[in-house]
Enzyme design. Structure first.
Site, mmCIF file in Angstrom:
data_model
loop_
_atom_site.group_PDB
_atom_site.id
_atom_site.type_symbol
_atom_site.label_atom_id
_atom_site.label_comp_id
_atom_site.label_asym_id
_atom_site.label_seq_id
_atom_site.Cartn_x
_atom_site.Cartn_y
_atom_site.Cartn_z
ATOM 1 C CD GLU A 1 -2.239 2.276 -3.433
ATOM 2 O OE1 GLU A 1 -3.073 2.686 -3.753
ATOM 3 O OE2 GLU A 1 -1.899 2.232 -2.254
ATOM 4 C CG ASP B 1 -1.833 1.111 1.285
ATOM 5 O OD1 ASP B 1 -2.737 1.220 0.336
ATOM 6 O OD2 ASP B 1 -1.641 2.025 2.359
#
Length: 586
Positions: free
Chosen positions: A343, A308
């Site tokens: 990401e 993330d």
């Protein structure tokens, strides 16, 4: 360095070790129910340790430290904990100086370490990743036993595995299953975090999602693997739930905030994650904790990891494509063959780094999402769609594409809502519709939200199929968010992180079974074919217009579609006029 940190049981007891540079004293706190026993720890450099005979697996514990800027009233969770006795719960006292928090903070539980070498990953680039929010996925599943609903174990249920196999899932990607704490603004709104992107320590499983602890994790991963399905964990190493200066003291903040968190020259917490703090991966101690976490989960059998806001991992303070963590992962014997997915952005300066992660790393491709949506909305061009469909060569260099193609993900509109809402509808989040992005590249076919108009519903059904068929016809790894294969809706909420309720739960009883069958057919057509891979298209690829004539630079301008022929493999036809994509195997 990492081997000495954490709780390590041995034949006659357990050795405990924790790092705290500023501490002048440290205590191991053992718990028998509510009764706390404090044992002074000895210092060796920055490490405090103690051996406790007679206390082994199952022992509950925490730490307290004293020193400049440290508060011994705060019970601290071991950063290397792997199991907790209960979930975190926000309480204002967690941030109040001098107030004892032993009754409020979960206790780590001593566990036997996972030591087995993991099997090679099942998942290979080019397959279908299926993104799952673990609690919302099974909470309403009629075939899953009630006591298993909302837990990790539900994913091993035969009915769930049969569904995953039917739609061609190569790996599930699990949104965070590590224990998290709610953001402090949620409780007054009557809400709670449903996604888990607010962890406290990186290895401790959430007792609500994984009540069976490490055994539940390893058994679920093994059951999926036996069915030919890999497991990817979505992990958060960009920040912790200790938040900004007004946040709770739970672990790293209480041990050594200057070491673990990034600060600006004036001493303020850097906020490149938009969450109040960011971890400082430029420090070897932070990277040691990250790599120890990855090894731990790899030994549990998982195929790989999605990071993330991964740009933060390589900040020092600006993004560095040669940051140490990339080389350390590549050189690690446990991690070097794992799947790594970035990401590739954060919210800090220069945070958007799509295409700049190392060779071998896959990357979420939001350009794919937006360009595919715009094409079918009517304001995108066919040439850009062709580039996205064939692997996004304008973004990724090297011998193969590294794209993860998706048309919807957890943080945005569902696929069904993409064609039913032109604007977000996040009132239920309690922030007056200010949260969530306003840039959705979505459309509503003339009626915002739910509709009883047969023509509108027909257009939406056609658009859903066009988006899904484009995805399954695309080169490279593809990702589908759970429920999008049968038309799930969140009522236009594009930021349902705080909706641990019917908005965020998948309703299995009302699913569109025709759309589900269509996705299963797409998966069967893609399986083992030319587009299920990560190699670039060969020189034999032929591009034609929708009337079968060779494409020229002039004909791409204003084109309403195209036909891609891969001799001996397949033909892909995209026709915006017919709102249709077809994939035909030769």
């Amino acid at each position: 360095m990492t081997a000495q940190l954490g709780a390590h049981p041995y034949g006659g007891g357990t050795r405990f070790a924790v790092r705290s540079r500023p501490a002048s004293a440290a205590w191991l706190c053992l718990f028998d129910g509510d009764r706390e026993t404090r044992i002074a720890m000895e210092r060796n450099g920055d490490i405090w340790s103690v051996e406790v005979p007679g206390r082994g697996i199952g022992t509950g514990y925490g730490y307290r430290v004293e020193g400049p800027g440290l508060d011994p009233a705060k019970l601290l969770v071991d950063p290397y904990a792997v199991v907790l006795d209960r979930r975190f719960a926000h309480d204002p006292r967690l941030a109040a100086a001098g107030l004892d928090t032993a009754a409020l903070v979960p206790k780590a539980v001593v566990q036997a370490p996972l030591v087995a070498a993991p099997p090679p990953p099942l998942f290979q680039p080019g397959g279908l990743i299926y993104e799952i929010n673990v609690p919302g996925f099974s909470m309403l599943h009629p075939d899953v036993p009630e006591l298993q609903r909302g837990t990790l174990a539900a994913l091993a249920h035969p009915a769930v595995i049969a569904h995953l196999q039917r739609i061609g899932v190569a790996a599930v990607e699990l949104m965070p299953i590590v224990a998290w704490i709610d953001e402090r603004h949620l409780a007054p709104l009557g809400l709670r975090n449903a996604w888990g992107y607010n962890p406290v320590v990186p290895m401790a499983l959430d007792p609500g999602l994984v009540p069976g602890g490490l055994a539940e994790l390893t058994e679920t991963v093994a059951a999926l693997r036996a069915a030919g399905i890999g497991t990817i964990l979505d992990l958060v190493f960009n920040h912790t739930g200790e938040s900004d200066v007004e946040g709770p003291t739970l672990s790293l903040r209480g041990l050594d905030p200057d070491l673990y968190y990034t600060h600006s020259p004036d001493g303020a917490l850097v906020n490149d994650a938009g969450t109040g703090n960011v971890l400082d991966a430029s420090r070897v101690e932070v990277r040691d904790l990250i790599l120890a976490s990855l090894r731990h989960f790899a030994r549990a059998g998982v195929d790989g990891f999605r990071f993330d806001l991964a740009t933060i991992l390589a900040r020092g303070p600006g993004f560095d494509a040669d940051a140490p963590i990339f080389a350390e992962i590549a050189a690690d014997p446990i991690l070097s063959d794992r799947v790594m997915i970035a990401e590739p952005w954060d919210v800090g300066p220069g945070g958007y780094q799509l295409g700049r992660f190392p060779e071998g790393w896959l990357e979420w491709n939001d350009r794919y999402r937006d360009d595919v949506r715009r094409f079918w909305r009517g304001d995108g061009d066919a040439g850009t769609l062709a580039t996205r469909l064939s692997g996004s060569s304008d973004l990724f260099g090297g011998p193969a594409t590294r794209t993860v193609n998706f048309v919807a993900a957890h943080d945005g509109f569902t696929l069904a809502d993409t064609v039913a809402y032109a604007a977000k509808h996040n009132i239920a989040n309690g922030e007056d519709n200010r949260d969530g992005t306003d840039h959705n590249a979505s459309w509503n076919n003339g009626v915002e939200g739910a509709s009883d108009d047969a023509a509108v519903l027909g257009l939406r059904a056609t658009d859903r199929r066009a988006l899904l068929a484009t995805l399954f016809a695309s080169r490279g790894t593809i990702m589908l968010t759970a429920g999008d294969e049968f038309g799930r809706s969140q009522g236009g909420n594009n930021n349902a992180y705080a909706q641990d309720n019917a908005i965020g739960w998948i309703d299995w009883n009302t699913r569109d079974r025709d759309l589900e069958a269509f996705v299963a057919e797409l998966a069967a057509r893609r399986a083992g074919g030319a587009m299920e891979g990560d190699a670039w298209l060969g020189e034999d690829a032929v591009w034609l217009d929708v009337d079968g004539r060779p494409m020229t630079p002039a004909s791409w301008a204003g084109a309403e579609g195209f036909e891609l022929r891969l001799p001996g493999a397949c033909t892909i036809r995209v026709d915006r006029r017919a709102r249709e994509v077809t994939l035909t195997r030769d």
